[in-house]
Scaffold this motif. Structure first.
Motif, mmCIF file in Angstrom:
data_model
loop_
_atom_site.group_PDB
_atom_site.id
_atom_site.type_symbol
_atom_site.label_atom_id
_atom_site.label_comp_id
_atom_site.label_asym_id
_atom_site.label_seq_id
_atom_site.Cartn_x
_atom_site.Cartn_y
_atom_site.Cartn_z
ATOM 1 N N VAL A 76 3.101 11.374 2.086
ATOM 2 C CA VAL A 76 4.212 10.819 1.312
ATOM 3 C C VAL A 76 5.203 11.946 1.066
ATOM 4 N N ALA A 77 6.457 11.752 1.468
ATOM 5 C CA ALA A 77 7.440 12.823 1.330
ATOM 6 C C ALA A 77 8.842 12.250 1.218
ATOM 7 N N TRP B 259 12.052 7.620 0.501
ATOM 8 C CA TRP B 259 10.736 8.196 0.763
ATOM 9 C C TRP B 259 10.239 7.724 2.127
ATOM 10 N N LEU B 260 9.505 8.589 2.807
ATOM 11 C CA LEU B 260 8.813 8.191 4.026
ATOM 12 C C LEU B 260 7.318 8.235 3.743
ATOM 13 N N VAL B 261 6.648 7.093 3.939
ATOM 14 C CA VAL B 261 5.196 7.019 3.747
ATOM 15 C C VAL B 261 4.563 6.787 5.108
ATOM 16 N N GLU B 262 3.797 7.760 5.552
ATOM 17 C CA GLU B 262 3.123 7.678 6.844
ATOM 18 C C GLU B 262 1.662 7.320 6.640
ATOM 19 N N GLY C 49 0.820 -1.198 0.000
ATOM 20 C CA GLY C 49 0.000 0.000 0.000
ATOM 21 C C GLY C 49 0.857 1.253 0.000
ATOM 22 N N CYS C 50 1.997 1.207 0.692
ATOM 23 C CA CYS C 50 2.876 2.371 0.774
ATOM 24 C C CYS C 50 3.570 2.654 -0.544
ATOM 25 N N TRP C 51 4.093 1.616 -1.217
ATOM 26 C CA TRP C 51 4.787 1.944 -2.467
ATOM 27 C C TRP C 51 3.798 2.309 -3.572
#
Length: 242
Positions: free
Chosen positions: A213-214, A201-204, A137-139
């Motif tokens: 996403v940043a 990348w950091l996905v919160e 889900g994050c990628w």
């Protein structure tokens, strides 16, 4: 005789549950789920509005989460006792009824239910329903492929020692770093030493309300919730060569 059905709920968005998981949750009469004391629990939040009015709920509240280091003997002892207790309770319940245990992501991929799964072997019938892992889900939230061609993808835990993180970051193409949270500063240092920070990348809260996403390099190292994953995408070198 009943069963224990561990239901993988996917990365967080209820729309990303499988048809089978959705059907199981909506038909459940007995539902158990893990949660931190005083919190509703992420798994329970995912199924909000899906449970029947007469469902019986069994919140399994962790006796400790981040108050003690995960490798401290007291932490290990408390968690072992917690899993032993709930193994007994669920096994007794499942002698007569089906019990659905909710699990974020996919149960077989670092799922908390596996601590019960091991203890329940040979005592009760167990069924596990697969779910989309949280990292998928994050990628997807980033909107680019995590790996292409012959890229090697490595999944790391942020709890690893910094030198071990750095070594593995250097020796892989695509990276997924789980269990970031309080380990984010260490993960950032390891990525910097490995020369990978610029691509991270950091996905919160991926696929959940409040998703962010940043680029990791642009964020405060201390600013990281529990539900966060660090990603470094592979470059698909074999395809580029072709």
């Amino acid at each position: 005789m009943g069963r224990i059905i561990c239901c993988g709920l996917g990365p967080g968005d209820p729309d990303l549950m499988s048809v089978r998981a959705d059907r199981t949750v909506r038909g459940a009469q007995h539902v158990a789920y893990f949660r931190k004391k005083g919190r509703p629990g992420q798994a329970r939040r995912i199924v909000e509005g899906m449970l029947t009015a007469d469902v019986t709920e069994y919140p399994m509240e962790y006796p400790v989460t981040t108050e003690i280091a995960f490798d401290h003997p007291d932490y290990v002892r408390l968690l072992a006792g917690f899993y032993d207790e709930w193994t007994e309770r669920l096994a007794r319940l499942a002698r007569a009824v089906d019990v659905v245990v909710l699990c974020e992501g996919d149960p077989y991929f670092y799922g908390s239910f596996m601590h019960l799964h091991t203890r329940l072997q040979g005592r009760v019938a167990i069924e596990v329903i697969a779910g989309i892992p949280g990292m998928a889900g994050c990628w997807n939230a980033v909107g680019k492929p995590i790996a292409l061609g012959d890229d090697v993808t490595t999944v790391l835990m942020g709890t690893l020692a910094e030198d071990e993180l750095e070594r593995r970051m250097r020796n892989s193409d695509a990276l997924v770093v789980m269990k970031t949270g309080r380990n984010l500063a260490k993960v950032r240092r390891a990525l910097t030493s490995a020369g990978r920070l610029a691509d991270a990348w950091l996905v919160e809260r991926g696929t959940m309300p409040g998703e962010r996403v940043a680029r990791l390099a642009e964020l405060d190292a201390a600013d990281c919730p529990y539900f966060a994953i660090v990603l470094v995408h592979g470059q698909g070198r074999s395809e580029a060569a072709e």
